[in-house]
Design an enzyme around this catalytic site. Sequence first.
Site, mmCIF file in Angstrom:
data_model
loop_
_atom_site.group_PDB
_atom_site.id
_atom_site.type_symbol
_atom_site.label_atom_id
_atom_site.label_comp_id
_atom_site.label_asym_id
_atom_site.label_seq_id
_atom_site.Cartn_x
_atom_site.Cartn_y
_atom_site.Cartn_z
ATOM 1 N N GLY A 3 1.030 -1.120 0.037
ATOM 2 C CA GLY A 3 -0.199 0.045 0.019
ATOM 3 C C GLY A 3 0.946 1.396 0.010
ATOM 4 N N ASP A 19 -6.849 -0.261 6.741
ATOM 5 C CA ASP A 19 -7.096 -1.549 7.597
ATOM 6 C C ASP A 19 -6.024 -2.491 7.506
ATOM 7 O OD1 ASP A 19 -8.196 -3.485 8.596
ATOM 8 O OD2 ASP A 19 -9.730 -3.931 7.267
HETATM 9 N N1 SAM Z 1 -8.689 -5.841 11.596
HETATM 10 C C1 SAM Z 1 -7.250 -6.239 11.684
HETATM 11 C C2 SAM Z 1 -6.615 -5.478 12.781
HETATM 12 O O1 SAM Z 1 -6.478 -4.296 12.779
HETATM 13 O O2 SAM Z 1 -6.133 -6.476 13.665
HETATM 14 C C3 SAM Z 1 -6.522 -5.670 10.223
HETATM 15 C C4 SAM Z 1 -7.098 -6.822 9.255
HETATM 16 S S1 SAM Z 1 -6.237 -7.027 7.893
HETATM 17 C C5 SAM Z 1 -6.174 -8.897 7.624
HETATM 18 C C6 SAM Z 1 -4.661 -6.444 7.676
HETATM 19 C C7 SAM Z 1 -3.983 -6.518 6.414
HETATM 20 O O3 SAM Z 1 -2.898 -5.585 6.181
HETATM 21 C C8 SAM Z 1 -3.201 -8.080 6.477
HETATM 22 O O4 SAM Z 1 -4.041 -8.708 5.612
HETATM 23 C C9 SAM Z 1 -1.791 -7.496 5.993
HETATM 24 O O5 SAM Z 1 -1.378 -8.451 4.969
HETATM 25 C C10 SAM Z 1 -2.165 -6.105 5.182
HETATM 26 N N2 SAM Z 1 -1.029 -5.553 5.147
HETATM 27 C C11 SAM Z 1 0.070 -5.229 6.051
HETATM 28 N N3 SAM Z 1 0.910 -4.473 5.674
HETATM 29 C C12 SAM Z 1 0.393 -4.091 4.425
HETATM 30 C C13 SAM Z 1 0.834 -2.870 3.422
HETATM 31 N N4 SAM Z 1 2.141 -2.502 3.452
HETATM 32 N N5 SAM Z 1 0.281 -2.865 2.193
HETATM 33 C C14 SAM Z 1 -1.049 -3.648 2.011
HETATM 34 N N6 SAM Z 1 -1.260 -4.356 3.061
HETATM 35 C C15 SAM Z 1 -0.875 -4.724 4.275
#
Ligand code: SAM
Length: 284
Positions: free
Chosen positions: A138, A155
Amino acid sequence: MELWYTEQHTDDVRFSIKVDRELHSEQSKFQRIDILESKEFGKFFTLDGLMMVTEKDEFIYHDMIVHVPMATNPNIKKVLVIGAGDGGTVRELTRYKTIEKIDMVEIDERVVELCREYFPQTASQLDEERVNLFFEDGLKFVRNKENEYDLIIVDSTDPFGPGEGLFTKEFYGNCYKALTDDGILVNQHESPYYDYYARSMQSAHEKIVEFFPINRVYQAHIPTYPSGHWLFGFASKKYDPINDLNADAWNILGLKTKYYNTDLHVGCFALPNYVKELLGENIK
Ligand code: SAM
């Protein structure tokens, strides 16, 4: 034999859930993914040993991260969601027929694949026609975006591992640029209660306020997150979440929600004194 999932919330505090069975475990390119089943919370999954989503309490997080900005500005048409691989945020967004496009950028495709398999409750709308999935970082995705989105929802995981870049000044500055003139940025803002999480919250907040004229923080009770007291950040170029809320307009949509309502919308911005102190003068 009893099986328990235990998460270390501080050096001296642990949180445990009795587990019926382990459904899946793997190390993806980015993180360790575990999927477990329990009586109390249903299925749940963790990333690098930290709770992400449970079937029982996901509605709280997803209601609050989506309906607060959507009720503040019902004219939101283009949305960027960063992280959110379980699909719960997208599920709630797709309930608004007025939204034209939802771009979701998740770094780890395996999270999405596994959630499609084990969490149809959250992943149900990922194939909806307005949803575009990008499997990228992201932080990089927003770098070249300008004046493109009315709402960005971050998120993400916590500020270490793959999620680290999503808590940086560079990222928030690029989000500001990627937003339209009346754009809103909502992010999961960590917890104020335990020192370690409170420091992450303060650090994120200090960086966001450098870019946005309106900065508010709101809260929800999420039983499976550290301390259960969780915050969201609401940063905006134009709309104030309370003064600009048109409760009648949102209520007329007739969306059935289990946690969010327009009274709570106003109430969730009323912060305890210790949280206000932690955030300093930076709420405006
Ligand atoms: N509701 C959750 C919480 O706060 O515990 C978060 C849910 S969601 C599963 C978070 C997602 O962010 C994960 O699937 C992870 O792979 C993704 N994520 C982490 N770093 C990221 C990045 N740099 N770019 C895009 N997605 C990312």
